[in-house]
Design a protein around this motif. Structure first.
Motif, PDB file in Angstrom:
ATOM      1  N   SER A 186       0.843  -1.194   0.000  1.00  0.00           N
ATOM      2  CA  SER A 186       0.000   0.000   0.000  1.00  0.00           C
ATOM      3  C   SER A 186       0.876   1.241   0.000  1.00  0.00           C
ATOM      4  O   SER A 186       2.016   1.213   0.461  1.00  0.00           O
ATOM      5  CB  SER A 186      -0.933   0.011   1.221  1.00  0.00           C
ATOM      6  OG  SER A 186      -0.185   0.121   2.410  1.00  0.00           O
ATOM      7  N   LEU A 187       0.308   2.335  -0.498  1.00  0.00           N
ATOM      8  CA  LEU A 187       1.025   3.601  -0.577  1.00  0.00           C
ATOM      9  C   LEU A 187       0.125   4.714  -0.062  1.00  0.00           C
ATOM     10  O   LEU A 187      -1.045   4.812  -0.442  1.00  0.00           O
ATOM     11  CB  LEU A 187       1.443   3.902  -2.020  1.00  0.00           C
ATOM     12  CG  LEU A 187       2.103   5.261  -2.273  1.00  0.00           C
ATOM     13  CD1 LEU A 187       3.478   5.323  -1.610  1.00  0.00           C
ATOM     14  CD2 LEU A 187       2.211   5.537  -3.765  1.00  0.00           C
ATOM     15  N   SER A 188       0.685   5.559   0.808  1.00  0.00           N
ATOM     16  CA  SER A 188      -0.025   6.745   1.299  1.00  0.00           C
ATOM     17  C   SER A 188       0.771   7.984   0.935  1.00  0.00           C
ATOM     18  O   SER A 188       2.003   8.002   1.079  1.00  0.00           O
ATOM     19  CB  SER A 188      -0.213   6.683   2.817  1.00  0.00           C
ATOM     20  OG  SER A 188      -1.007   5.590   3.204  1.00  0.00           O
ATOM     21  N   ILE A 189       0.076   9.001   0.472  1.00  0.00           N
ATOM     22  CA  ILE A 189       0.688  10.290   0.165  1.00  0.00           C
ATOM     23  C   ILE A 189      -0.213  11.367   0.751  1.00  0.00           C
ATOM     24  O   ILE A 189      -1.436  11.319   0.590  1.00  0.00           O
ATOM     25  CB  ILE A 189       0.854  10.510  -1.351  1.00  0.00           C
ATOM     26  CG1 ILE A 189       1.775   9.440  -1.950  1.00  0.00           C
ATOM     27  CG2 ILE A 189       1.401  11.902  -1.643  1.00  0.00           C
ATOM     28  CD1 ILE A 189       1.899   9.525  -3.461  1.00  0.00           C
ATOM     29  N   GLY A 190       0.387  12.339   1.422  1.00  0.00           N
ATOM     30  CA  GLY A 190      -0.461  13.363   2.010  1.00  0.00           C
ATOM     31  C   GLY A 190       0.305  14.495   2.642  1.00  0.00           C
ATOM     32  O   GLY A 190       1.527  14.618   2.482  1.00  0.00           O
ATOM     33  N   GLY A 191      -0.434  15.295   3.365  1.00  0.00           N
ATOM     34  CA  GLY A 191       0.177  16.436   4.035  1.00  0.00           C
ATOM     35  C   GLY A 191      -0.593  16.792   5.297  1.00  0.00           C
ATOM     36  O   GLY A 191      -1.823  16.653   5.356  1.00  0.00           O
ATOM     37  N   SER A 192       0.136  17.254   6.298  1.00  0.00           N
ATOM     38  CA  SER A 192      -0.459  17.812   7.509  1.00  0.00           C
ATOM     39  C   SER A 192      -0.280  19.320   7.471  1.00  0.00           C
ATOM     40  O   SER A 192       0.793  19.809   7.117  1.00  0.00           O
ATOM     41  CB  SER A 192       0.227  17.242   8.756  1.00  0.00           C
ATOM     42  OG  SER A 192       0.089  15.843   8.823  1.00  0.00           O
ATOM     43  N   ASN A 193      -1.323  20.050   7.831  1.00  0.00           N
ATOM     44  CA  ASN A 193      -1.285  21.510   7.775  1.00  0.00           C
ATOM     45  C   ASN A 193      -0.926  21.973   6.364  1.00  0.00           C
ATOM     46  O   ASN A 193      -0.031  22.791   6.161  1.00  0.00           O
ATOM     47  CB  ASN A 193      -0.293  22.062   8.803  1.00  0.00           C
ATOM     48  CG  ASN A 193      -0.410  23.553   9.010  1.00  0.00           C
ATOM     49  OD1 ASN A 193      -1.371  24.185   8.580  1.00  0.00           O
ATOM     50  ND2 ASN A 193       0.591  24.131   9.655  1.00  0.00           N
ATOM     51  N   ILE A 194      -1.649  21.441   5.380  1.00  0.00           N
ATOM     52  CA  ILE A 194      -1.278  21.672   3.980  1.00  0.00           C
ATOM     53  C   ILE A 194      -1.413  23.123   3.560  1.00  0.00           C
ATOM     54  O   ILE A 194      -0.817  23.539   2.554  1.00  0.00           O
ATOM     55  CB  ILE A 194      -2.102  20.773   3.034  1.00  0.00           C
ATOM     56  CG1 ILE A 194      -3.600  21.041   3.205  1.00  0.00           C
ATOM     57  CG2 ILE A 194      -1.772  19.313   3.258  1.00  0.00           C
ATOM     58  CD1 ILE A 194      -4.470  20.275   2.211  1.00  0.00           C
ATOM     59  N   LEU A 195      -2.184  23.917   4.300  1.00  0.00           N
ATOM     60  CA  LEU A 195      -2.320  25.342   3.973  1.00  0.00           C
ATOM     61  C   LEU A 195      -1.254  26.183   4.660  1.00  0.00           C
ATOM     62  O   LEU A 195      -1.276  27.411   4.582  1.00  0.00           O
ATOM     63  CB  LEU A 195      -3.716  25.837   4.343  1.00  0.00           C
ATOM     64  CG  LEU A 195      -4.880  25.117   3.650  1.00  0.00           C
ATOM     65  CD1 LEU A 195      -6.210  25.719   4.072  1.00  0.00           C
ATOM     66  CD2 LEU A 195      -4.724  25.157   2.137  1.00  0.00           C
ATOM     67  N   ASN A 196      -0.303  25.526   5.351  1.00  0.00           N
ATOM     68  CA  ASN A 196       0.869  26.187   5.933  1.00  0.00           C
ATOM     69  C   ASN A 196       0.470  27.291   6.923  1.00  0.00           C
ATOM     70  O   ASN A 196       0.961  28.424   6.867  1.00  0.00           O
ATOM     71  CB  ASN A 196       1.747  26.763   4.828  1.00  0.00           C
ATOM     72  CG  ASN A 196       3.225  26.797   5.226  1.00  0.00           C
ATOM     73  OD1 ASN A 196       3.635  26.119   6.181  1.00  0.00           O
ATOM     74  ND2 ASN A 196       4.017  27.564   4.504  1.00  0.00           N
ATOM     75  N   VAL A 197      -0.419  26.945   7.850  1.00  0.00           N
ATOM     76  CA  VAL A 197      -0.893  27.890   8.853  1.00  0.00           C
ATOM     77  C   VAL A 197       0.067  27.901  10.041  1.00  0.00           C
ATOM     78  O   VAL A 197       0.491  26.851  10.520  1.00  0.00           O
ATOM     79  CB  VAL A 197      -2.307  27.518   9.332  1.00  0.00           C
ATOM     80  CG1 VAL A 197      -2.771  28.459  10.428  1.00  0.00           C
ATOM     81  CG2 VAL A 197      -3.277  27.547   8.144  1.00  0.00           C
ATOM     82  N   TYR A 198       0.406  29.097  10.509  1.00  0.00           N
ATOM     83  CA  TYR A 198       1.293  29.266  11.662  1.00  0.00           C
ATOM     84  C   TYR A 198       0.535  29.953  12.804  1.00  0.00           C
ATOM     85  O   TYR A 198      -0.427  30.682  12.560  1.00  0.00           O
ATOM     86  CB  TYR A 198       2.494  30.138  11.294  1.00  0.00           C
ATOM     87  CG  TYR A 198       3.638  29.418  10.623  1.00  0.00           C
ATOM     88  CD1 TYR A 198       4.846  29.215  11.289  1.00  0.00           C
ATOM     89  CD2 TYR A 198       3.511  28.936   9.326  1.00  0.00           C
ATOM     90  CE1 TYR A 198       5.903  28.570  10.662  1.00  0.00           C
ATOM     91  CE2 TYR A 198       4.555  28.283   8.691  1.00  0.00           C
ATOM     92  CZ  TYR A 198       5.754  28.102   9.369  1.00  0.00           C
ATOM     93  OH  TYR A 198       6.792  27.448   8.765  1.00  0.00           O
TER      94      TYR A 198
END
Length: 850
Positions: free
Chosen positions: A803-815
């Protein structure tokens, strides 16, 4: 927004061909014929599944007539049944026996499931969340999976940079008890002294346990000191290790942060990667050995470019530490007779870290320009050794389930300071020193005896047992150059982290014995009552007796009321009692000591500081669980926790103080601080809300979860002593009060959409962190306004093995909102807050299973 999300998911589903389906329905019940509400029914080898409704019924469309359905329910053995054409397929599930028992915190009844307990219990499937999240360590996994769990990654905080403080419901890190397979886990040797979270607290290093070794994590969100002993004021986290056999699983994970502000022409930094292997071997018919090897690397991030001076920017380093973390864990059970089983589990963890200390600029009087013409950033390097092993025998004798075990745990911090100097040595100074460290060892012998009477009332469970625990805490000195002042006109000791001196060396032990009784009765088919009492006797502060009463009432098969009241306690840790650290400062032309004084020191005795005593608590909770419709469950729990005589680290008292300054000068102490039961009480009130819904959508299935925690804390007046009366603002000032109040945001809301079609799944999550207010060095409020983080992960199963997972956390780059680095506790543009300060994180994960 929700409607548009559904539309997108339906459009995605349209790419897949619609297969002819077969409808299967039935009921899931226990041995007594009682419906099991919320049991899972899954088509084997797929993501296609459902859960039972309030009457235990289910309906599911499967893709083929020879499909196999798998029914699971926590506390019961898994059942598999083959589908026949147009079948009505019922399941009868049997209780897990003592020799194959599923651990559930909150109840000592092995026949109880997590949804049947009088207190709320979250059961988190680690395999499920690791395929949907980019986080690689246990603290961060729980941070985004459980709203009541709080963990802050810190920087500029000495030892706390290497161990993330974590807690439940905004209470202290040392007020949550951690178990592994139901057995007490040792705490870290570290006591948090700097940074904004968990100051003055010790906690448990969850990141020493590799996620790849864990089957699931159970979180009991209720006071449980009467059931499990000291530290369980806020609740209990139980980590259940894997038991799989004849299956090799391997994962390769990698991720990197996207910086919002460029530094040294770098758009990305903080590379993370992880590799792990897990394999189990079957022994005899019911035995096994399961082994996990795990390596995790985390590189520095640099977020110093929030300062306004470009020249200062180029000279500063501020961000996450570099961490190398390796672990080897095992879990084993071996039958030695028809009704007897030997078991053992444990592991070793080795962690090396490099963390930035405060910058020393070129013109700093603590710098030697000939060594560092441009100034320097000291590096606090840690080597953390953590190991634990449990061995026990579990068996059945005349219907009594007996469990006898022994657990040994050890945690050691060794500090080295790099890229530093001892200024008092001048140009002859080395740039690296062994600074010493500390360690904690714990040994726990435990006996648990239980028996379930099916014919008394509607079921009666009796449990009793005892525990004997011994702890040993040590501080060991660093090399002479790390702490000594060779020239009183200059700063002595290694810059960034002065070493521990021979006067700091400590070797202390204590022991305690405890006994408990727990009775749980189904008075009727609708009403459950649980009562527990526990007596503890400590060698260093005396005895305590605590109790708990809980109930669960089934209003209907779909609605239940639950609640509990209890008292609790937490014994001060050995680190809080005996930690001391001395470093040299220069006052009025004379070298004097600045001392963090232990509770039995000459300074604390002279000031009349009383010996530390236990924290005590009063807990109450009430909640509802509901299954109002097929595929929909709702739980809401309110809680109240009052902690008396809370242990904190005071501010620093100076020898310039008009009342006690002469006393400190006589003791040759320039400044002093210490641990004390300074807070008369804290009260924490809150609500946990979890709404879960699962339904077919198009040719796939959509699961939606709303999980939220709302939390509010009040602090009582400061307990002081006659010699320090009127100095409450130093004893426990506004900054310290704000740090305690911000242990958790006032609200944390997690909304997750998870859509699966055949081999493909997509997870979209929004997490809102509530507003946090902290006081800076000017005693003005820094306000970190509420922010929303967006996570997105796609997973595809190429086959049942890959299996393969691709993703992002906080993809809108909020600080978080920025603050002035010169005024924050950390020395950076932000103090540590829950959402983190590194920005967007993009990752990929490749999983193998053979």
């Amino acid at each position: 927004m929700r409607k548009s999300i559904f539309t997108c998911l339906l459009a995605l589903a349209g790419f897949y061909a619609t297969a002819q389906s077969l409808k299967v329905s039935g009921n899931v019940r226990d041995e007594r014929g009682e419906p099991l509400v919320g049991a899972s029914v899954l088509e084997k080898g797929t993501n296609n599944g459902t859960i039972t409704d309030g009457s235990g019924a289910y309906m599911l469309s499967v893709g083929k007539s020879n499909a196999v359905l798998v029914a699971t329910f926590v506390g019961y053995n898994v059942v598999e049944r083959a589908v026949s054409a147009n079948a009505n397929l019922d399941f009868t599930m049997t209780d897990a026996s003592i020799l194959n028992q599923v651990t559930i915190v909150g109840s000592r009844n092995g026949n109880r499931s997590s949804t049947d307990t009088p207190s709320p219990v979250d059961v988190i499937d680690i395999r499920e969340i690791t395929t949907k999240q980019g986080q690689l360590d246990v603290n961060q996994l729980l941070q985004f999976a459980a709203p009541s769990f709080n963990s802050n990654r810190q920087t500029g905080s000495d030892g706390a940079d290497h161990v993330d403080p974590a807690s439940l419901r905004g209470l202290g890190p040392d007020q949550t008890l951690v178990l592994i397979n139901g057995k007490r886990r040792h705490q870290s040797a570290l006591v948090n002294l700097f940074g904004t979270r968990g100051r003055g607290n010790t906690g448990t290093d969850l990141n020493a346990i590799p996620a790849a070794a864990i089957e699931r994590i159970e979180i009991l969100r209720d006071g449980a000191a009467a059931q499990y002993g000291s530290d369980a004021i806020a609740g209990v986290i139980n980590i259940v290790l894997k038991e799989t056999v004849n299956q090799l699983s391997a994962n390769v994970n990698a991720g990197i942060y996207k910086a919002k502000y460029r530094f040294d022409n770098k758009d990305f930094d903080g590379l993370n990667y992880n590799v792990n292997l897990n394999y189990g071997v079957k022994i005899a018919q019911k035995g096994f050995v399961n082994v996990t090897a795990d390596y995790n690397f985390r590189d520095h991030t640099n977020r110093a470019n929030t300062v306004s001076d470009p020249d200062e920017l180029q000279r500063r380093q501020y961000g996450d530490p570099r961490i190398n973390n390796a672990a080897l864990y095992y879990n084993a059970k071996v039958p030695v007779g028809e009704n007897i089983q030997f078991y053992s589990f444990g592991g070793i963890n080795k962690r090396r870290g490099d963390a930035y200390a405060w910058t020393r600029f070129a013109d700093d009087d603590r710098n030697v320009p000939s060594i560092y013409p441009n100034g320097f950033d000291p590096i606090i390097a840690s080597t953390i050794d953590d190991r634990a092993v449990t061995a026990g025998v579990r068996g059945v004798w005349k219907s009594w389930n007996i469990d006898l075990s022994n657990t040994y745990g050890f945690n050691k911090f060794q500090f080295d300071v790099k890229n530093t100097i001892n200024t008092s040595l001048g140009e002859g100074s080395r740039t690296e020193f062994d600074a010493g460290g500390f360690q904690l060892a714990q040994n726990v012998a435990n006996l648990n005896i239980t028996r379930h009477y099916k014919t008394i009332l509607q079921g009666l469970n009796v449990a009793f047992g005892g525990e004997f625990r011994n702890e040993r805490y040590k501080i060991f000195a660093g090399e002479r150059g790390s702490y000594y002042n060779y020239d009183p006109s200059l700063a002595g000791g290694s810059q960034g982290f002065p070493g521990y001196s021979p006067s700091d060396v400590t070797d202390k032990t204590r022991s305690n014995a405890g006994a408990y009784l727990d009775v749980e009765a189904d008075l009727t088919k609708k009403l459950l009552i649980d009562a527990a009492a526990r007596f503890e006797s400590y060698s260093d502060f005396g005895t305590t007796l605590n109790g708990k009463v809980g109930l669960r009432y089934k209003i209907t098969n779909a609605i239940a009321l639950r609640g509990s009241v209890s008292t609790g306690f937490r014994a001060p840790s050995l680190a809080q009692k005996y930690f001391n650290s001395t470093f040299t400062n220069f006052v009025n032309g004379e070298a004097v000591d600045v001392l963090l004084a232990n509770n039995n020191s000459e300074v604390t005795r002279a000031l009349g500081i009383p010996k530390l005593k236990q924290e005590t608590s009063q807990n109450a909770s009430i909640g509802l669980t509901m299954n109002p419709a097929p595929g929909l469950s709702v739980t809401i729990d309110g809680y109240y926790v009052k902690v008396k005589d809370r242990v904190v680290l005071t501010g620093q008292f100076s020898d310039e103080d008009e009342d006690i300054g002469e006393l400190l000068k006589d003791l040759r102490v320039g400044q002093a601080q210490f641990f004390t039961n300074a807070l008369s009480y804290t009260t924490t009130k809150g609500i946990d809300l979890i709404i879960a819904h699962s339904t077919p959508l198009g040719i796939g299935r959509l699961s939606t979860t709303l999980a939220a925690n709302f939390n509010d804390m009040d602090l009582g007046p400061v307990n002081t002593v006659p010699r320090l009366r009127g100095k409450e603002d130093t004893y426990f000032d506004e900054r310290e009060r704000r740090f305690v109040l911000a242990s958790a945001p006032p609200s944390k809301i997690n909304l997750t959409f998870d859509y699966g079609v055949d081999k493909f799944s997509l997870m979209l999550r929004f997490i809102r962190f509530g507003e946090v207010k902290l006081a800076n060095w000017d005693y003005e409020l820094d306000i970190y306004k509420a922010k929303v983080q967006t996570d997105l992960t796609a997973n595809y199963k190429f086959s049942k093995n890959i299996s393969l997972s691709i993703g992002g956390s906080n993809i809108l780059n909020v600080y978080p909102d920025k603050s002035l680095p010169s005024l924050t506790e950390s020395g950076g543009g932000w103090d540590p807050v829950q959402m983190g300060t590194n920005g967007a994180f993009f990752f990929t994960r490749l999983g193998f299973r053979f």
